[in-house]
Enzyme design. Structure first.
Site, mmCIF file in Angstrom:
data_model
loop_
_atom_site.group_PDB
_atom_site.id
_atom_site.type_symbol
_atom_site.label_atom_id
_atom_site.label_comp_id
_atom_site.label_asym_id
_atom_site.label_seq_id
_atom_site.Cartn_x
_atom_site.Cartn_y
_atom_site.Cartn_z
ATOM 1 N N ASP A 259 0.732 -1.041 0.027
ATOM 2 C CA ASP A 259 -0.097 0.182 -0.131
ATOM 3 C C ASP A 259 0.873 1.185 -0.028
ATOM 4 O O ASP A 259 2.150 1.225 0.113
ATOM 5 C CB ASP A 259 -1.022 -0.097 1.193
ATOM 6 C CG ASP A 259 -2.072 0.985 1.064
ATOM 7 O OD1 ASP A 259 -2.612 1.259 0.274
ATOM 8 O OD2 ASP A 259 -2.535 1.294 2.082
ATOM 9 N N GLU B 146 2.397 4.734 -4.358
ATOM 10 C CA GLU B 146 2.399 5.623 -5.613
ATOM 11 C C GLU B 146 3.689 6.077 -5.999
ATOM 12 O O GLU B 146 4.035 6.506 -6.969
ATOM 13 C CB GLU B 146 1.231 6.730 -5.302
ATOM 14 C CG GLU B 146 -0.027 6.164 -5.355
ATOM 15 C CD GLU B 146 -0.451 5.394 -4.070
ATOM 16 O OE1 GLU B 146 -1.322 4.606 -4.437
ATOM 17 O OE2 GLU B 146 0.010 5.619 -3.196
ATOM 18 N N ASP C 6 -9.182 3.387 -2.778
ATOM 19 C CA ASP C 6 -10.079 3.954 -1.650
ATOM 20 C C ASP C 6 -11.436 4.537 -2.218
ATOM 21 O O ASP C 6 -11.536 5.765 -2.600
ATOM 22 C CB ASP C 6 -9.468 4.967 -0.909
ATOM 23 C CG ASP C 6 -7.980 4.225 -0.357
ATOM 24 O OD1 ASP C 6 -8.053 3.132 0.019
ATOM 25 O OD2 ASP C 6 -7.381 5.311 0.362
#
Length: 819
Positions: free
Chosen positions: A429, A432, A505
């Site tokens: 997670d 990015e 999300d």
């Protein structure tokens, strides 16, 4: 976007000296001769050169390389001043020549690089590059020559390519863009971004997949722009006659991938970028997640409820609160005093434990992971040699440079303790990469880039992919012959070789339910089939109806996981009471019943490059109306699903492709090539099975492997035309399939008014433990009087109340005849 006014001086061998004299002269002020920075365009090509399967064309300064990769794939590269960058790609690990017949023809007005299937035309008058098939149908052509603009601040060039867009041309792909399936008229950006509670048409999101499929006149082709810098694609938003793609650095390098079918394009894209490895079968089960399940007693209670309520589940996830101060590879001993014991007890109940890992490593010299990374100089540094630091969950953090192979190996080895404790999967997670306050890394962060070097402008979009690559490769080494399970939030083309994904999300809303359906279809045809959504929405509060409709859709997502934020109410399948609990149980059980079909569809993806879920347009691309259908999809090619996207909806229209289709619930047969109205009571969604299909079914289990399978149910749907079905079997958790220890079964069903034949053929070295099939023949238009299996009469068969014909056969039968 573009300045398409071409005001270039023609450059030929005859006037090169004249141009040189004009441009370079001695003056007292050396800066006086420097021209302003403007876009520069290719001029007329005047030379052609062949080196094996590579062809080079030059206008005297710039050079274009055309590489024939296969009969259907051709790569185009531009070097503004004739010097190409080193061959390197994270998306295409090895570019292999797989073509035998190719060559170059020079005509009066053009050069043509050809294969048996595709022609690449280089126009001598303007350097336009176009492509045509072997029937001389032009599929793609430049609107202006390829061009570039010097980047004074960073070096290198902005690079541009603009192609003609035709009046009815449609566009698909591009990964996880939260917009309509057909991208016609859209402008999109590739820059991996943490987009909490993203909205419809918000862009960019978590992944960068610079690949699109064009569809015009029933013929498809693909463009893969293999450039990791921030890039943009314009599908006629600024100028409806043009399609453009450009990047803020790197090389103008794209692959033309010919169809003519969309399926061909996707398969060939997968040929160069890879497919998902076979997952452990348990990874296709139902997974439960929340931010966060803690302490240990809460995790045990969730597991206990699944088993007591008889709702199947294979995976329970631990979010960041399982860590000590959010430090990766540690445990919060207050919440989890004995993680090994807990994981072992969960395993005994059939649950696999999946833990989250983030890239941010807390700056703390008492923390061994930080201390070792610091000593070995594994963390990213800025241009002036300061460490890249930013705040994420642990506080002040530094970040490993996952573009360094040495760092990837180190990172992969860090999972050893987690694996020894029994952890079965890893959730990557925040990669990015996400940084609180600033969003992500500054542009000047330096990366090793596997020896190619580069700033964060170049490495940003591959950072998450290389993180999960390190995770996957480390787990595979540590787990020996067991298949790892990984999931990642960020990625770039090729990330499918290492991981599954989810759409990020999302929000608990009906709009996001629809959006999740579209995004999974888009990801699947963009090479990333192992995808799903946060069932129920990550943020916000779903009611029981929305959550149940989401479970119904998620049953037919390759990855099925419920997940929610910590500031929301809990949302397990039983959280909303009856009748929702019973319906959720029914659909999760259906997923486990259909597990062998889902698993076989995964093999078709891994081995042959087929997307697992497929939009309607992929089945019938000739019909223009299908270019805009985005509700329905098929799982594999045999089961059609149309989720329900509106509260209180009692019925809805469903489009059935050509052929005959069986209502999964009622066995009613409908002709395809039409829209029909289907009832949608809360307990069902429209599901149809293609006539002639053989759909395998397992007994309901509370988790994969709970029971020894003693027979497999085969649902055979009568058809009056010949239909092939495919089933794959292997051990389900090892890499033995890489040594050909698997079984591929092909079933051929042929029906007539008074006869049904079914043939089975098998290839492979695997032997399933069960001995029998339980055949369930559906839709037989006559009452059978005689059944012959491999020349032996079968007398023990039953015609059930629903008119299905039930019988048992040995698993290795070759031919069945019912008359």
């Amino acid at each position: 976007m573009e300045d398409n006014n071409l005001q270039n001086t023609e450059t030929t061998p005859d006037n090169l000296a004249e141009v040189a004299d004009d441009e370079f002269h001695h003056v007292n002020n050396p800066a006086a001769g420097i021209k302003p920075i403007v876009k520069k365009y290719l001029n007329k090509p005047f030379s052609a050169e062949q080196k094996s399967n590579k062809f080079y064309f030059s206008d005297g300064d710039a050079k274009v390389e055309i590489t024939v990769v296969t009969d259907e794939i051709i790569r185009v590269r531009l070097a503004p001043h004739g010097v190409f960058l080193d061959e390197f790609s994270y998306a295409v690990p090895k570019l292999e020549k797989k073509v035998s017949v190719f060559g170059l023809t020079e005509l009066e007005d053009e050069y043509v690089v050809y294969t048996n299937i595709v022609n690449c035309h280089i126009n001598k008058d303007n350097f336009f590059i176009s492509f045509s098939d072997n029937q001389n149908y032009v599929t793609s052509t430049d609107a202006v020559p390829m061009h570039w603009e010097e980047n004074i601040k960073f070096g290198g060039y902005y690079v541009y390519c603009t192609k003609q867009r035709r009046e009815q041309e449609s566009f698909f792909g591009m990964g996880d863009k939260p917009t309509e399936l057909n991208l016609r008229g859209k402008r999109l950006k590739n820059w991996n971004t943490d987009a909490y509670s993203f909205a419809w048409n918000q862009d960019p999101l978590y992944r960068s997949i610079p690949f699109y499929i064009s569809l015009q006149d029933g013929i498809a082709h693909g463009i893969f722009f293999d450039n990791t810098f921030k890039s943009e694609f314009d599908f006629g938003a600024e100028d409806p006659t043009k399609t453009s793609f450009w990047a803020e650095g790197g090389e103008l390098q794209y692959y033309y991938i010919h169809g003519p079918h969309m399926m061909d394009v996707v398969k060939r894209y997968s040929l160069i970028t890879g497919t998902h490895p076979m997952p452990p079968m348990w990874a296709l089960g139902y997974h439960q997640c929340r931010w966060s399940y803690y302490p240990e007693s809460k995790v045990r209670m969730v597991a206990k409820n699944f088993r007591e309520k008889k709702i199947p589940c294979d995976g329970i996830y631990l979010d960041i609160d399982y860590m000590d101060g959010y430090r990766c590879f540690t445990w919060n001993r207050k919440y989890f005093p004995d993680p090994k014991k807990m994981i072992k007890e969960l395993s005994e109940q059939g649950f696999k434990t999946v833990v989250i890992i983030d890239p941010g490593i807390r700056v703390d010299d008492n923390y061994s992971v930080f201390r070792e990374g610091k000593e070995k100089r594994y963390f990213c540094r800025r241009c002036d040699d300061y460490f890249m630091e930013g705040h994420v969950w642990p506080g002040r953090c530094q970040f490993p440079d996952f573009t360094n192979p040495e760092v990837r190996e180190w990172w992969g080895d860090l999972f050893d303790e987690l694996v020894q404790l029994g952890v079965a999967g890893v959730w990557n997670d925040m990669n990015e990469p996400a940084v609180f306050g600033t969003g992500t890394f500054p542009d000047d962060v330096r990366h090793q880039f596997d020896g190619q070097r580069g700033s964060h402008r170049k490495a940003h979009n591959v950072y998450g992919m290389q993180m999960v690559r390190a995770t996957y490769e480390g787990l595979r080494k540590i787990m020996k012959n067991k298949r790892p399970f990984t999931i990642t939030r960020a990625g770039y083309s090729g990330v499918q070789r290492y991981s599954s994904v989810w759409t990020g999300d999302n929000v608990a809303s009906w709009e996001h339910l629809l959006l999740g359906n579209i995004m999974c279809q888009r990801l699947s045809i963009s090479g990333i089939s192992f995808c799903g959504t946060d069932i129920g929405g990550f943020s916000g509060e779903p009611d029981g109806e929305l959550f149940t409709r989401w479970i119904q859709m998620g049953t037919f997502s390759p990855f099925m996981r419920a997940h929610s934020a910590g500031d929301t109410k809990e949302r397990e399948p039983w959280s909303f009471g009856e009748p929702y609990t019973a319906i959720n149980r029914k659909f999760i059980e259906l997923r486990y019943r259909l597990m062998p079909y889902f698993y076989s569809a995964f093999w078709e993806h891994h081995r042959y490059g087929f997307p697992i879920i497929r939009p309607i347009v992929m089945h019938e691309q000739d019909e223009l109306t299908n270019h805009f259908r985005q509700d329905e999809f098929t799982y594999g090619d045999k089961i059609l699903i149309c989720p329900v996207f509106q509260a209180g909806q009692k019925s809805r229209k469903v489009y059935l492709p050509k052929g005959k289709w069986y209502n999964f619930w009622t066995h009613e047969v409908s002709e395809g090539d039409q829209e029909i109205v289907v009832a949608t009571p809360l307990e069902n969604i429209p599901i149809f099975v293609k006539a002639g299909s053989v759909i395998p079914e397992y007994p309901v289990m509370q988790y994969v492997g709970e029971k020894e399978i003693d027979e497999v149910k085969m649902n055979v749907y009568y058809s009056d035309i010949e239909v092939n079905s495919f089933i794959f079997e292997d051990y389900g958790e090892t890499f033995a399939y890489e040594q050909d220890i698997y079984l591929e079964k092909k079933f051929v069903v042929r029906g007539k008014d008074n006869k049904l034949t079914m043939q089975q053929s098998m290839e492979g070295l695997y032997t399933p433990r069960y001995e029998n099939y339980h055949l369930n023949i559906i839709g037989l238009p006559f009452k059978p009087t005689r059944i012959i299996a491999d020349n032996h009469e079968v007398r023990d068969f039953v015609i059930a109340a629903d008119k299905t014909v039930q019988l048992k056969l040995r698993k290795n039968f070759m031919q069945l005849v019912i008359s």
